[in-house]
Motif scaffolding. Structure first.
Motif, mmCIF file in Angstrom:
data_model
loop_
_atom_site.group_PDB
_atom_site.id
_atom_site.type_symbol
_atom_site.label_atom_id
_atom_site.label_comp_id
_atom_site.label_asym_id
_atom_site.label_seq_id
_atom_site.Cartn_x
_atom_site.Cartn_y
_atom_site.Cartn_z
ATOM 1 N N GLY A 1 0.789 -1.218 0.000
ATOM 2 C CA GLY A 1 0.000 0.000 0.000
ATOM 3 C C GLY A 1 0.823 1.271 0.000
ATOM 4 O O GLY A 1 2.060 1.247 0.000
ATOM 5 N N GLY A 2 0.115 2.401 -0.012
ATOM 6 C CA GLY A 2 0.766 3.706 0.022
ATOM 7 C C GLY A 2 1.203 4.058 1.433
ATOM 8 O O GLY A 2 0.460 3.838 2.400
ATOM 9 N N VAL A 3 2.399 4.598 1.572
ATOM 10 C CA VAL A 3 2.946 4.894 2.902
ATOM 11 C C VAL A 3 2.084 5.928 3.619
ATOM 12 O O VAL A 3 1.640 6.913 3.029
ATOM 13 C CB VAL A 3 4.405 5.394 2.815
ATOM 14 C CG1 VAL A 3 5.314 4.304 2.277
ATOM 15 C CG2 VAL A 3 4.513 6.642 1.946
ATOM 16 N N ARG A 4 1.828 5.689 4.914
ATOM 17 C CA ARG A 4 1.015 6.593 5.732
ATOM 18 C C ARG A 4 1.627 6.726 7.128
ATOM 19 O O ARG A 4 1.135 6.172 8.107
ATOM 20 C CB ARG A 4 -0.422 6.065 5.840
ATOM 21 C CG ARG A 4 -1.138 5.951 4.505
ATOM 22 C CD ARG A 4 -2.633 5.746 4.684
ATOM 23 N NE ARG A 4 -2.940 4.534 5.433
ATOM 24 C CZ ARG A 4 -4.176 4.176 5.778
ATOM 25 N NH1 ARG A 4 -5.205 4.962 5.467
ATOM 26 N NH2 ARG A 4 -4.396 3.049 6.436
ATOM 27 N N PRO A 5 2.727 7.457 7.246
ATOM 28 C CA PRO A 5 3.380 7.599 8.550
ATOM 29 C C PRO A 5 2.494 8.247 9.599
ATOM 30 O O PRO A 5 2.702 8.053 10.801
ATOM 31 C CB PRO A 5 4.609 8.458 8.237
ATOM 32 C CG PRO A 5 4.276 9.168 6.963
ATOM 33 C CD PRO A 5 3.443 8.204 6.185
#
Length: 419
Positions: A314-318
């Motif tokens: 998935g897309g990174v979500r810090p």
């Protein structure tokens, strides 16, 4: 070694391909007026809740090695000791901090996306207090970044031996014979020393294995667009680990560093993923590389089953980690990416490299050109660059917009020809 950008290849025929290529270059390379607020164009920072995250972590205490074309530390956003002194493995053993002599801009852009201060109207990095260790392993010729895998292997070892926790490789490499084994060994060495390695998947818009992104243990990063959809130029395959924002990004123009052009590519996406890791690691300095990667994978945004060959996990979500406390770091000594694929952690002696590698003519990971025409996105790949996925209508709208641009380019071309 090539940064990730390859010449456009038509699948629909000569004239239309030429028009589409021209449109892509116009969209990617148009300069931005210097007076314009560049920060307002960094859409991904708002999507990722950067301002809120910076109240928790700014990347302080983390060194990110940028294995690239060198870094110009004289631009406003990279001044003040942000850029350390590093080696030049292209033109001898000189300093990769190229200062005002930098004519490549590729490595400089990556450093700014990661740790830029925003000073002087420059780029604001996602991890603005991280340090940058520049390691020059390639050069830029207008089409791609070229070098040798031997330079990259040396750079990997130097980076971890000089304190880098995160290694950003917004490039792809060409290698022959024993260099392949040397690269695998260098990756294994870096992982055994506790580093995280991020590398772009490439900008062909095809299912391709490019190195070093395909080497087991390297986190291969794909690119997402402004609507959270998979960027049409982003390479894909079973080796993709994560994705990040990589389209419609402001960056300093190659010809005139006082101006800003629109950039795109998995190069940029890799820098955003590296900066995300720096933010998380800064907030949790006792975590290992495996634990940082595990929470990144667990909190990544995606629609549908994972892993996806387009966006990996998935897309990174810090922000999910820093603001909401999500993600279980888990065991310190187990690489979650390799474990999920049933692979053992590569030892310094190296491990097998997947087959179907591109030919030496294939070029690279990001810049102002090389956009592939056809989107390779699948429904399950529509992951958000910030906090979630987007529906199919958004992707269709984007496609309609591209067609409109192509039409405009054709009209301008006809008028000029008549004139």
């Amino acid at each position: 070694m090539t940064p990730l950008t390859r010449a456009f290849r038509s699948r629909v025929g000569g004239a239309l391909a030429a028009v589409a290529t021209t449109a892509a270059l116009v969209l990617a390379g148009a300069p931005v007026a210097q007076a314009e607020d560049v920060r307002s164009r960094q859409w991904y920072l708002d999507a990722m809740k950067a301002e809120e995250m910076w109240k928790v972590s700014t990347g302080k205490g983390i060194t990110v090695a940028v294995l690239d074309t060198g870094v110009d530390s004289t631009i406003p956003e990279l001044r003040g000791g942000k850029v350390l002194s590093g080696p030049d493995y292209v033109d001898g053993e000189g300093d990769a901090r190229t200062d005002a002599a930098d004519v490549d801009r590729h490595g400089t852009d990556m450093a700014a996306y990661i740790a830029g201060s925003g000073a002087g109207g420059g780029l604001k990095g996602l991890a603005p207090d991280a340090k940058i260790l520049p390691v020059r392993v390639g050069t830029y010729d207008g089409k791609g970044t070229f070098g040798l895998a031997g330079s990259l292997s040396k750079g990997l070892r130097y980076a971890v031996d000089h304190g880098s926790r995160v290694i950003n490789i917004s490039m792809q490499t060409q290698f022959y014979g024993k260099q392949e084994a040397e690269l695998r060994e260098a990756v294994g060495y870096a992982l055994s020393k506790g580093a995280l390695i991020f590398a772009g998947t490439g900008n062909d818009g095809e299912e391709l294995d490019v190195h070093p992104a395909v080497v087991p243990g390297v986190v291969a990063v794909g690119a997402l667009g402004t609507k959270g959809q998979v960027a049409d130029f982003s390479n894909y395959g079973d080796h993709v680990g994560l994705a990040a924002a990589g389209d419609n990004m402001p960056g300093r123009c190659q010809a005139d560093k006082t101006r800003f052009c629109t950039k795109f590519g998995t190069s940029v996406a890799t820098a955003i993923a590296s900066a995300s890791a720096a933010l998380i690691w800064s907030a949790h300095p006792d975590w290992t590389n495996n634990q940082v990667l595990r929470v990144m994978m667990e909190t990544a945004g995606h629609n549908g089953p994972v892993p996806s060959k387009y966006i990996g996990f998935g897309g990174v979500r810090p922000a999910q980690v820093l603001l909401e406390g999500k993600g279980d770091p888990g065991p310190a000594d187990v690489n979650p990416l390799l474990a999920a694929r049933g692979q053992a952690s590569p030892a310094p002696g190296g491990s097998a490299v997947p087959k179907n590698s591109p030919s030496p003519e294939s070029t690279g990971a990001g810049g102002e050109d090389g956009r592939s025409k056809e989107s390779q996105a699948a429904p399950e790949a529509a992951a958000g660059s910030g906090e979630g996925g987007f529906p199919l209508w958004a992707i269709v709208a984007s496609a309609v917009a591209v067609v409109a641009v192509i039409g405009a380019v054709v009209a301008v071309s006809v008028r000029r020809r008549r004139a």
